[in-house]
Design a protein around this motif. Structure first.
Motif, PDB file in Angstrom:
ATOM      1  N   ALA A 135      29.817  37.738  39.951  1.00 35.52           N
ATOM      2  CA  ALA A 135      29.318  36.988  38.802  1.00 35.52           C
ATOM      3  C   ALA A 135      30.252  35.819  38.514  1.00 35.52           C
ATOM      4  CB  ALA A 135      29.244  37.895  37.587  1.00 35.52           C
ATOM      5  N   ILE A 136      29.685  34.645  38.356  1.00 36.23           N
ATOM      6  CA  ILE A 136      30.449  33.462  37.956  1.00 36.23           C
ATOM      7  C   ILE A 136      30.176  33.243  36.475  1.00 36.23           C
ATOM      8  CG2 ILE A 136      30.810  30.996  38.272  1.00 36.23           C
ATOM      9  CD1 ILE A 136      29.812  31.314  41.139  1.00 36.23           C
ATOM     10  N   GLY A 137      31.149  33.543  35.650  1.00 33.52           N
ATOM     11  CA  GLY A 137      30.994  33.370  34.211  1.00 33.52           C
ATOM     12  C   GLY A 137      30.575  34.650  33.513  1.00 33.52           C
ATOM     13  N   ALA A 146      28.808  43.175  37.361  1.00 28.17           N
ATOM     14  CA  ALA A 146      29.421  42.939  38.673  1.00 28.17           C
ATOM     15  C   ALA A 146      30.831  42.393  38.506  1.00 28.17           C
ATOM     16  CB  ALA A 146      28.569  41.920  39.448  1.00 28.17           C
ATOM     17  N   SER A 147      31.539  42.309  39.607  1.00 30.53           N
ATOM     18  CA  SER A 147      32.846  41.668  39.605  1.00 30.53           C
ATOM     19  C   SER A 147      32.689  40.258  39.056  1.00 30.53           C
ATOM     20  CB  SER A 147      33.404  41.601  41.020  1.00 30.53           C
ATOM     21  OG  SER A 147      33.545  42.892  41.549  1.00 30.53           O
ATOM     22  N   TYR A 148      33.688  39.827  38.298  1.00 35.93           N
ATOM     23  CA  TYR A 148      33.575  38.582  37.545  1.00 35.93           C
ATOM     24  C   TYR A 148      34.674  37.603  37.935  1.00 35.93           C
ATOM     25  CZ  TYR A 148      34.865  35.766  33.418  1.00 35.93           C
ATOM     26  OH  TYR A 148      35.231  34.764  32.573  1.00 35.93           O
ATOM     27  N   VAL A 149      34.304  36.337  38.099  1.00 35.91           N
ATOM     28  CA  VAL A 149      35.284  35.255  38.223  1.00 35.91           C
ATOM     29  C   VAL A 149      35.003  34.247  37.119  1.00 35.91           C
ATOM     30  CG1 VAL A 149      35.713  35.487  40.688  1.00 35.91           C
ATOM     31  CG2 VAL A 149      33.915  33.962  39.925  1.00 35.91           C
ATOM     32  N   ARG A 150      36.077  33.605  36.684  1.00 31.46           N
ATOM     33  CA  ARG A 150      35.938  32.592  35.641  1.00 31.46           C
ATOM     34  C   ARG A 150      35.067  31.458  36.162  1.00 31.46           C
ATOM     35  NH1 ARG A 150      36.907  27.981  33.338  1.00 31.46           N
ATOM     36  NH2 ARG A 150      38.055  27.676  31.412  1.00 31.46           N
ATOM     37  N   LEU A 168      37.180  38.996  46.837  1.00 36.18           N
ATOM     38  CA  LEU A 168      36.838  39.082  48.260  1.00 36.18           C
ATOM     39  C   LEU A 168      37.795  39.997  49.004  1.00 36.18           C
ATOM     40  CD1 LEU A 168      35.851  35.381  48.911  1.00 36.18           C
ATOM     41  CD2 LEU A 168      34.329  37.359  48.722  1.00 36.18           C
ATOM     42  N   ALA A 169      39.065  39.963  48.624  1.00 39.92           N
ATOM     43  CA  ALA A 169      40.030  40.883  49.233  1.00 39.92           C
ATOM     44  C   ALA A 169      39.610  42.326  48.956  1.00 39.92           C
ATOM     45  CB  ALA A 169      41.434  40.608  48.711  1.00 39.92           C
TER      46      ALA A 169
END
Length: 187
Positions: A135-137, A146-150, A168-169
């Motif tokens: 997830a972006i945002g 889901a896993s989240y990135v800023r 990703l790691a």
């Protein structure tokens, strides 16, 4: 994937502007993009089509300038594609939005409403099946669990890149530091 594009073009998603309904060019671009990334194991999902991105180009997280060298550029699209290129993942990732149509006017964005998110859910579910999802945002994270990135906008480019490398790691990919040899290899 062509069926998904046709369903999307015919969809009414709340008060959003459906950029596919009146544009063969945008439908064709989206169909081509989805076909080229049909086997991508990773799905990055943002909030909604941006007014300078998919609303104009028809391709998620992609500006018209990136496709043709003309038209508006879009900062988030530029950052996302740059990071994916640095990681060597452009062909391994499918980009999408919780709401694939554009909320607001030709010159602004707004957060999609809960009914718009619900109306767009079938498109999202079709693309998440069998993929690792990031997830972006915050909105995408809430919807997807889901896993989240800023989100990379408003000074978040570094946090986006670092967060994506970390996630990703965790998926078993070994992202190399920027500029350090081959950008990414699958373990």
């Amino acid at each position: 994937m062509l069926a998904l594009v046709h369903k999307l073009a015919a969809a009414r998603i709340g008060e959003t502007y459906n950029q596919y309904a009146d544009s063969t060019l945008r439908r064709d671009r989206l169909a081509d993009y989805l076909e080229r990334h049909a086997h991508a194991p990773i799905l990055l999902v943002g909030e909604a089509a941006g007014y300078r991105g998919a609303r104009v180009s028809g391709v998620p997280f992609t500006s018209e300038r990136q496709l043709t060298g003309r038209g508006p550029a879009e900062a988030t699209a530029t950052i996302v594609h740059r990071v994916l290129r640095e990681l060597g993942l452009e062909d391994e990732v499918l980009l999408w939005n919780v709401v694939p149509t554009h909320p607001r006017t030709p010159t602004t964005n707004r957060r999609p409403t809960h009914p718009e998110v619900a109306a767009a859910r079938p498109f999202l579910e079709e693309l998440t099946h069998g993929r690792r999802v990031v997830a972006i945002g915050r909105l995408a994270a809430e919807v997807l669990d889901a896993s989240y990135v800023r989100h990379p906008s408003h000074g978040g480019a570094s946090a986006f890149a670092d967060g994506l490398r970390r996630i990703l790691a965790g998926f078993g990919y070994n992202p190399a530091p920027a500029g350090a040899g081959p950008p990414l290899s699958c373990l």
